[in-house]
Design a protein around this motif. Structure first.
Motif, PDB file in Angstrom:
ATOM      1  N   TRP A 179     -11.435  -4.858  -2.621  1.00 23.38           N
ATOM      2  CA  TRP A 179     -11.821  -3.452  -2.481  1.00 23.38           C
ATOM      3  C   TRP A 179     -13.267  -3.274  -2.930  1.00 23.38           C
ATOM      4  N   GLU A 211     -12.128  -5.443  -6.978  1.00 22.60           N
ATOM      5  CA  GLU A 211     -13.116  -5.997  -6.041  1.00 22.60           C
ATOM      6  C   GLU A 211     -12.856  -7.493  -5.819  1.00 22.60           C
ATOM      7  N   SER A 264     -13.327   1.841  -5.461  1.00 29.11           N
ATOM      8  CA  SER A 264     -12.190   1.787  -6.394  1.00 29.11           C
ATOM      9  C   SER A 264     -12.511   2.514  -7.697  1.00 29.11           C
ATOM     10  N   TYR A 298       0.834  -1.213   0.000  1.00 32.94           N
ATOM     11  CA  TYR A 298       0.000   0.000   0.000  1.00 32.94           C
ATOM     12  C   TYR A 298       0.866   1.260   0.000  1.00 32.94           C
TER      13      TYR A 298
END
Lengths: 67, 574
Positions: free
Chosen positions: B153, B148, B158, B10
């Motif tokens: 996410w 996803e 997103s 991240y």
């Protein structure tokens, strides 16, 4: 306008240092590099990015010096 | 199928986002007028525009789709990168850029206006604007679904976050920001996917292990043992290769009509060359882009081919997710390979590479859309230029900014439509992309035959588009289970695969557009004087002299080098 080699060089230098350090910190983790066939791919890619980033910065600085 | 990301992954993604937004922020102070915002002030160096030229083409659908195609067709997929790109890029550089750039046209539709007339420009501008929004929306939907399913996410989050990042940097820095970020994204894509190639190749035992692993798989499919690692060897008949297309279809359909239609007339791509700092730089842009283009298959197609071997060996534990019909989703090949081989750290780099490919594709669509909207639709039909050029410039700068916001919002809307009616969106994109082949016919005739008239060009463009539509409605690939794949009027001919149908649709559209334009030109009167056509037509434009330059700095010399590399690669993988 702006020499794009500055941001490219700076970003890859930062990413290179980060990934290399992370590679050294996780060196002794036995499960960490199992899926990359036992190769510490972080150190390899980190150094590659660092060299590329510094190369771009040097090119940009040399151009500015010339001008 | 979820991929677990750690804090380092991240953090890498965040650093990338900071730099992308930082470039937009830094460039905002240079955006003083419409020319700077929509055309980058025609100040971009050749190498920057050249890498952006390729990066725009390296969208998420390209990266994901071509790896998937590598898994389905093997090295035959490289036809899209070699014969299906390089000749067209060389032709664009040597023969078309002098007219595009030298005519001072700000877009491809505007070139049509200068060469032909307003109605030909209008038809192209409107179809192009719709096509870019559809392409952008479909790409956005594909990425959000991927994030996803793979990262867990939220779809909406997103979709909006990725779109907003593109919006911020294109709104602040216009085309310059899109181009500079495309160069950054190009390097991220290369470095992010590089470890994947080496690790996966090592896992199957190197090149020799890969060939050995592919042989029984090809044989079980009814093909020769080396089919997956050759490009031309088994193209004498359509049935002897997994692509399902014979050499003529590849050479004329892909190598000429489709690729010239895409690389030479699609404003999304050639806009990068329009932004170059000089005519000499503009001619080098496609040639600089051609060098990485030829080697990208080793980065995104070879992993797909390796995945064929991995899938056949249960011991490797490599699988693809299945769709609702129980068939593997080939487009997820690259993400599943990232999951298979990359540990935390380089995994973040790989995921960032996919995000970067999505952003470069989307920013390309949005920057092309806002230029065509502002210059070719708004300035032509809604508010024309006045005597006060300074006020006009400020006004069109604001229109360009508003068009950027609207372009992103329309893309988001079309992504949501794609999530509900995916087939319809794919169908619409297929339909609108049918304009490329007839558009190339019309521009080619306009550049190299001064007699070609506006009425003939408009009718040729429209008839080529309509015949492509009709051909799609009357044919279908074997096994098609939906009318969106063709045959929605009646099925009078079956193609072995969808690819063959696409190639022949383009060939027929190009042939009809050319024939109609030539015949009608003979029957109509040329309204443009030779003076008006100077700089727009080959025979009426003075040649550019570059004899004083060393051979490698001349576009022709550079083009020969590019062509030689392409031929060598084709021979190695014949």
């Amino acid at each position: 306008m702006v020499d794009i080699r500055y941001p490219i060089g700076l970003m890859f230098t930062i990413l290179g240092v980060l990934v290399t350090v992370f590679g050294f910190l996780t060196m002794s983790d036995p499960g960490m590099y199992q899926k990359s066939l036992g190769i510490n791919v972080n150190i390899i890619m980190g150094i590659l990015m660092l060299v590329f980033g510094l190369f771009m910065l040097i090119l940009a600085l040399r151009k500015r010096k010339k001008e | 199928m979820k991929v677990d990301m750690s804090w380092i992954d991240y953090l890498i993604m965040m650093i990338y986002f900071v730099f992308v937004l930082g470039i937009g922020w830094f460039l905002r102070k240079f955006m003083k007028n419409a020319n700077a915002f929509l055309e980058a002030g025609r100040s971009i160096p050749a190498w920057v525009a050249g890498l952006a030229f390729i990066s725009t083409n390296l969208g998420a659908l390209e990266v994901m789709g071509m790896t998937g195609s590598g898994m389905k067709y093997g090295m035959l997929t490289t036809h899209f990168y070699w014969i299906g790109a390089i000749p067209a890029m060389i032709f664009l550089a040597l023969f078309m850029m002098p007219f595009y750039y030298g005519s001072k046209a700000r877009s491809v539709p505007e070139y049509l206006k200068l060469r032909y007339d307003e109605k030909t420009r209008g038809l192209n501008a409107i179809l192009f604007a719709v096509m870019t929004i559809l392409a952008s929306g479909i790409s956005m939907y594909a990425l959000a679904i991927l994030l996803e399913k793979v990262l867990g996410w939220d779809f909406n989050l997103s979709l909006w976050v990725s779109a907003m990042i593109v919006l911020v940097y294109t709104y602040l820095g216009g085309l310059s920001s899109a181009i500079y970020n495309e160069v950054l994204q190009f390097f991220i894509i290369i470095l992010g996917l590089l470890p994947l190639v080496f690790l996966s190749l090592k896992d199957v035992g190197g090149l020799s292990g890969l060939k050995e692993g592919l042989a029984p798989i090809a044989e079980s499919g009814g093909y020769a043992t080396d089919t997956f690692v050759t490009t031309w060897k088994y193209t004498a008949e359509a049935t002897s290769n997994p692509l399902g297309v014979e050499w003529f279809g590849i050479l004329f359909g892909l190598g000429f009509v489709l690729s010239f239609g895409y690389w030479c007339t699609n404003f999304l791509i050639v806009q990068r060359a329009f932004a170059a700092e000089s005519i000499s730089a503009a001619r080098k842009v496609p040639l600089i882009g051609a060098i990485p283009k030829m080697f990208i298959p080793f980065l995104i197609i070879v992993p797909g081919i390796i995945a064929i071997v991995l899938m056949s060996d249960p011991g490797k534990g490599f699988t693809l997710p299945l769709d609702s019909n129980g068939r593997p989703v080939y487009d997820y090949t690259i993400i599943m390979l990232l999951k298979q081989y990359l540990p935390a750290g380089v995994l973040g780099l790989g995921i960032t590479a996919l995000l970067a490919s999505f952003m470069s594709g989307m920013a390309g669509n949005v920057s092309a859309f806002n230029t065509v909207w502002t210059y070719d639709i708004y300035q032509s039909y809604i508010r024309k230029r006045t005597e006060n050029h300074e006020a006009d410039d400020r006004h069109y700068l604001n229109v360009g900014r508003v068009a950027t916001v609207c372009g992103i919002l329309l893309s988001i809307a079309s992504a949501y439509i794609a999530s509900k009616f995916g087939n319809i969106m794919d169908f619409l994109q297929t339909i609108f992309s049918m304009i490329n082949a007839p558009l190339f016919a019309v521009i080619f005739l306009g550049m190299f035959w001064k007699r070609t008239t506006g009425h003939a060009a408009f009718t040729g463009l429209l008839s080529g588009f309509l015949i492509a539509l009709t051909h799609h409605g009357l044919t279908a690939p074997i096994g098609a289970n939906t009318l969106f794949k063709g045959g929605w009027i009646a099925v009078i001919h079956d193609y072995p695969v969808e690819m063959a149908q696409n190639f022949w649709t383009a060939i027929i559209a190009f042939t009809v557009a050319t024939t109609v334009t030539v015949v009608l030109t003979m029957l109509t009167k040329q309204k443009k004087t030779e003076e008006e056509l100077t700089g727009l037509v080959y025979s009426l434009t003075p040649r550019i002299s570059d004899q004083h330059l060393p051979w490698h700095k001349r576009p022709a010399g550079f083009a020969v080098l590019v062509a030689i590399i392409c031929v060598i690669l084709s021979i190695i993988f014949w």
